[in-house]
Design a protein around this motif. Structure first.
Motif, PDB file in Angstrom:
ATOM      1  N   ASP A  10       0.808  -1.225   0.000  1.00 13.40           N
ATOM      2  CA  ASP A  10       0.000   0.000   0.000  1.00 13.40           C
ATOM      3  C   ASP A  10       0.842   1.276   0.000  1.00 13.40           C
ATOM      4  N   SER A  34      -3.784  -2.335  -2.804  1.00 10.70           N
ATOM      5  CA  SER A  34      -4.636  -2.816  -1.716  1.00 10.70           C
ATOM      6  C   SER A  34      -4.814  -4.320  -1.839  1.00 10.70           C
ATOM      7  N   LEU A  56      -1.955  -4.347   5.325  1.00 12.63           N
ATOM      8  CA  LEU A  56      -2.587  -3.575   4.262  1.00 12.63           C
ATOM      9  C   LEU A  56      -3.764  -2.828   4.851  1.00 12.63           C
ATOM     10  N   ASP A  58      -6.878  -2.460   3.818  1.00 16.08           N
ATOM     11  CA  ASP A  58      -8.216  -3.057   3.759  1.00 16.08           C
ATOM     12  C   ASP A  58      -8.316  -4.460   4.382  1.00 16.08           C
TER      13      ASP A  58
END
Ligand SMILES: Nc1ncnc2c1ncn2[C@@H]1O[C@H](COP(=O)(O)OP(=O)(O)OP(=O)(O)O)[C@@H](O)[C@H]1O
Ligand SMILES: [Mg+2]
Length: 450
Positions: A10, A34, A56, A58
């Motif tokens: 990221d 992502s 990350l 998400d």
């Protein structure tokens, strides 16, 4: 086609610099900032390798890993993590990551890891495709035996013959390992080339390197002329290294390099010579045990053991014995037959020396057979077959040193005799044929309790 690597990271600057590094190395790079996007690309484009940041925004890296596996991705995965505590690493490898690397990332280390992961994946795929290949047992000249176990051997030969896969042939002494090596070569597209055989146990350690790699004139005191080594002789053909467990560690390192680079250097020269060979090795010993004992390099073991053809001992497939006997009888100049009771005698034997022992017994029986009929009287089992010791799969090597090996054998003998005599020392000494005093001395020497 270029090898494709997907980087899931990221942090944009880190992503860019990794991409540059990998592109410089000739890889094609796919990028994702992502986890979700990374997953999508991974499953659609099936890159060869994925570099995965574990933290990350998400989703976390471990669940990306799980979903990759659930989606049957075959990409090799290397995890990047700032926090290399062991639980992270264990969780990552448990979920199918090949390895992990600590941030900040050391470029050289990363490239080594990538090469290793790609190589591992290539071997894995090769093995899988070989396992899945339809296998019909080819008729192999020179080999007889219709047992299921031998059928499997023939099938394996058929499967591997057409690939260049490295084959490790295992099995007790006299089970036919050399015959299998011959067959693989004969059935392969390299059969027009040479099958070059080297018995690693038969060549003194200090000469083995020159034997394999060759040397230039003057490379060492007795190098009076240039000599082409076995690797070069096997150019376009097959190199068979027998008794591979006996390969000294120094030569193991050089063999590993030759396999990886497909090139060698003659002793006394710095010029790399490209060699195109298919490698087959064989051993009657348990190589993984040698790895555990530090006598055999683990990385080399994996390189050699891409495909394993294992020959079952003769005692586990008595149904092959009559066929083998027939084969050996057919070699006789005059017609010879075998009487029923003699055959049962042979079927009941345990054959520590396997097919070679059977071959010798029959050859002798033919000479002794009165009127061309083998009877129990013409059969002589020798309890000391030339190779019976090797058949015991001795858990040591001559490299352990003479006295160490002798001591281990002694202590084992004493223990077994005592166990067998249920601790009765007089009986144990009698069974061993030694004085009771010597038994006591040896028990003290090896710390064997009363
Ligand atoms: N299936 C078979 N059919 C016919 N002959 C066989 C078979 N297996 C082994 N032999 C014969 O048995 C003998 C021993 O075989 P080979 O030399 O291949 O054994 P090996 O496993 O290499 O033994 P070692 O570990 O002692 O070197 C040879 O003469 C070979 O021809
Ligand atoms: Mg052999």
């Amino acid at each position: 086609m270029k090898t494709r690597i997907l980087v899931i990271e990221d942090e944009r600057t880190a992503l860019q610099s990794l991409a540059l590094l990998l592109e410089d190395e000739g890889y094609e790079v796919l990028k994702a900032e992502s986890g979700e996007i990374g997953l999508q690309i991974a499953l659609q484009q099936e890159p060869d390798l994925i570099l995965l940041d574990i933290r990350l925004p998400d989703v976390d890296g471990i669940s990306v890993l799980r979903r990759l596996r659930a989606g049957h991705s075959e990409s090799a995965v290397i995890i990047m993590t700032a926090d290399t505590n062991s639980s992270n690493a264990i969780r990552a490898t448990q979920n199918g990551a090949f390895d992990y690397i600590a941030k900040p990332i050391n470029d050289e280390h990363l490239l080594v890891l990538i090469r290793r992961a790609l190589e591992y994946r290539r071997l894995e795929q090769e093995v899988r495709s070989l396992r899945q290949a339809p296998a019909e047992a080819p008729a192999i000249p020179g080999m007889v035996g219709h047992s299921l176990a031998m059928q499997e051997v023939y099938k394996m030969i058929g499967r591997v013959a057409n690939s260049d896969a490295t084959v490790l042939i295992t099995g007790e002494s006299g089970t036919g390992k050399e015959l299998v090596a011959n067959a693989i070569h004969e059935f392969s597209r390299r059969s027009a080339g040479r099958l070059v055989k080297v018995n690693c146990a038969a060549i003194p350690e200090n000469l083995l390197e020159a034997e394999l790699f060759g040397h230039e004139k003057g490379a060492f005191t007795n190098a009076l002329a240039r000599r082409i080594g076995r690797f070069e002789q096997a150019q376009g053909g097959t190199l068979f290294l027998d008794e591979i467990a006996e390969l000294p560690l120094a030569v193991q390192a050089k063999l590993l390099r030759a396999i990886q680079d497909r090139s060698i250097e003659r002793l006394g020269s710095n010029t790399a010579i490209a060699v195109d060979f298919r490698l087959i090795t064989a051993t009657a010993h348990d190589l993984s045990q040698a790895v555990a004992n530090g006598r055999f390099r683990e990385d080399l073991f994996y390189r050699l053991n891409v495909v394993n053809v294992h020959l079952p001992p003769l005692r586990t497939r008595p149904e092959d014995i009559p066929l083998l006997i027939q084969r050996f009888l057919n070699r006789s100049q005059r017609p010879v037959s075998i009487r029923e009771d003699a055959l049962s005698l042979l079927l009941g034997h345990t054959w520590p020396g396997n097919v070679r022992e059977l071959e010798n017994v029959i050859t002798r029986a033919i000479v002794l057979a009165p009127g061309g009929v083998i009877t129990p009287d013409s059969i002589q089992f020798s309890d000391r077959m030339p190779n019976a010791a090797a058949a015991l799969e001795l858990p040591f090597s001559h490299r352990d040193g003479y006295w160490n090996v002798i001591r281990r054998v002694e202590s084992q003998l004493i223990r077994t005799a005592l166990e067998d005599a249920r601790g009765n020392k007089a009986e144990a000494a009698r069974a061993l044929g030694i004085q009771r005093r010597l038994l006591y001395e040896k028990m003290a020497e090896f710390g064997i309790a009363e």
